[in-house]
Design an enzyme around this catalytic site. Sequence first.
Site, PDB file in Angstrom:
ATOM      1  N   ASP A 160      89.758  21.124  49.593  1.00 37.34           N
ATOM      2  CA  ASP A 160      89.261  22.608  49.705  1.00 37.34           C
ATOM      3  C   ASP A 160      89.491  23.125  51.691  1.00 37.34           C
ATOM      4  OD1 ASP A 160      86.223  22.444  50.915  1.00 37.34           O
ATOM      5  OD2 ASP A 160      86.554  21.457  49.435  1.00 37.34           O
ATOM      6  N   ASP A 182      80.277  29.684  45.143  1.00 39.44           N
ATOM      7  CA  ASP A 182      79.720  28.310  45.692  1.00 39.44           C
ATOM      8  C   ASP A 182      78.248  28.746  46.005  1.00 39.44           C
ATOM      9  OD1 ASP A 182      78.964  27.329  47.936  1.00 39.44           O
ATOM     10  OD2 ASP A 182      80.830  27.028  49.091  1.00 39.44           O
ATOM     11  N   GLU A 236      74.816  27.858  47.770  1.00 41.17           N
ATOM     12  CA  GLU A 236      74.509  26.472  48.629  1.00 41.17           C
ATOM     13  C   GLU A 236      73.004  27.289  48.856  1.00 41.17           C
ATOM     14  OE1 GLU A 236      77.232  24.624  51.114  1.00 41.17           O
ATOM     15  OE2 GLU A 236      78.102  25.280  50.199  1.00 41.17           O
TER      16      GLU A 236
END
Length: 256
Positions: A52, A137, A139
């Site tokens: 990535d 994503d 987090e």
Amino acid sequence: MTALRRRVSIGLAATLLLAFAGQDIAQSRTLRDHKPHHAVKAAHAMPVQGIDVSYWQGDIDWHKVRSAGIRFAFIKAAEGGDHLDPKFLENWEAAKRAGVARGAYHFVYWCRPAHEQALWFMLNVPPDADALPPVLDVEWNSHSKTCPGRVSRELALAKMKTMLDAMQAHTGKRPIIYTDPAFHREVLAGEFAEYHFWLRSVAAQPQKIYGKRRWAFWQFTQTGHVPGVKGKVDRNAFNGTERDWERVLKWLMSSR
């Protein structure tokens, strides 16, 4: 079968075995880790390898990346509701030309409304039929000075649902959820069982950290070495066989 045919068959089988062994050896010599961790050794032997990337990797030679054995890449597209990765479109097109399957990922800002972030993703990520599913994503971005790093669990789940639905409507594919141990433990445990997960685990196998969570991709190091990429890069592995991967790609090509 005659003796001659048996010798030809045996010889052909030996040649193929040597060829595949040669590929494995070549891959092990080119795909490395600047700071390997013994607990994730199993990931290096998984047959379908990926990376990535974002603009931090600079200019990437995608043909070298593919020749080194990389089969897929998750490419950073956007953050929040107003930031586009400067290298996204360049990497998006170059990876495709090199034959690397690619998907786009969006990094969530918890201070921004979910509908704004969803719209930003939709405006900037092409809904290419041959792309991997998009990635959300999630987090705790606690290092940000301009955006609060945390919200309540209920609000985080609600924001995710809004974005996941929008990303699926835009691409025609159910998104993948990327997360790390802390966010999974505090927010995602027991949630979104119908989604594929991409899990970060750089010092243990995923089941040691995430329990029974089913996963499709494993980010196993952030200190990888891959020809065509300058410096360190995140490396990943697909949770399946070569045949499983080919089925995924075939499904992508036939979807939409």
